[in-house]
Design a protein around this motif. Structure first.
Motif, PDB file in Angstrom:
ATOM      1  N   VAL A  88      24.291  65.631  53.408  1.00  0.00           N
ATOM      2  CA  VAL A  88      25.491  65.924  52.994  1.00  0.00           C
ATOM      3  C   VAL A  88      26.507  64.548  52.690  1.00  0.00           C
ATOM      4  N   SER A  89      26.140  63.544  53.817  1.00  0.00           N
ATOM      5  CA  SER A  89      26.799  62.301  53.529  1.00  0.00           C
ATOM      6  C   SER A  89      26.754  61.743  52.403  1.00  0.00           C
TER       7      SER A  89
ATOM      8  N   ALA B 265      29.360  61.428  45.296  1.00  0.00           N
ATOM      9  CA  ALA B 265      30.402  61.971  44.537  1.00  0.00           C
ATOM     10  C   ALA B 265      31.724  61.272  44.686  1.00  0.00           C
ATOM     11  N   TRP B 266      32.036  60.836  45.629  1.00  0.00           N
ATOM     12  CA  TRP B 266      32.989  59.806  45.816  1.00  0.00           C
ATOM     13  C   TRP B 266      32.977  58.558  44.903  1.00  0.00           C
ATOM     14  N   LEU B 267      31.802  58.064  44.853  1.00  0.00           N
ATOM     15  CA  LEU B 267      31.467  56.854  43.936  1.00  0.00           C
ATOM     16  C   LEU B 267      31.604  57.435  42.492  1.00  0.00           C
ATOM     17  N   MET B 268      31.136  58.475  41.938  1.00  0.00           N
ATOM     18  CA  MET B 268      31.405  58.848  40.605  1.00  0.00           C
ATOM     19  C   MET B 268      32.710  59.214  40.283  1.00  0.00           C
TER      20      MET B 268
END
Length: 103
Positions: A80-81, A87-90
């Motif tokens: 999950v991490s 997802a945060w980077l994208m």
């Protein structure tokens, strides 16, 4: 002195006794191998079309206890991490890219 000894992959193969059944051996490889659970939280995204990888999840577990013994809570947290970080980077990439080149 020990240079001419044959190399063995594991202790059971060295002494010629199969300690693990083929099912137990497959479960051990799933838990510790590169193509097992560790692949989920690696940098590589496992494609849905990789049927040999995803088929392990249907073939290895013969009971619910096997699931809990092979996949730990830490494995789930790591997966999950990694996904959240990706997802945060994208998201950051999309925001900055849209600032540079507005459509």
């Amino acid at each position: 002195m020990f240079r001419n000894l044959p190399g063995f992959k594991s202790l059971p193969s060295a002494i010629g006794l199969p300690f693990l059944s083929s099912q137990e051996d497959a479960q051990l490889k799933f838990r510790s191998g590169d193509n097992g659970i560790k692949r989920l939280y690696s940098d590589e995204v496992v494609p849905l079309s990789d049927f040999t990888y995803w088929a392990q999840y249907y073939q290895l577990f013969s009971s619910a206890q096997d699931v809990y013994s092979l996949i730990s809570v830490q494995d789930g947290r790591s997966t999950v991490s990694v996904r959240r970080r990706r997802a945060w980077l994208m998201d950051q990439y999309d925001r900055h890219y849209s600032l540079i080149l507005p459509i």
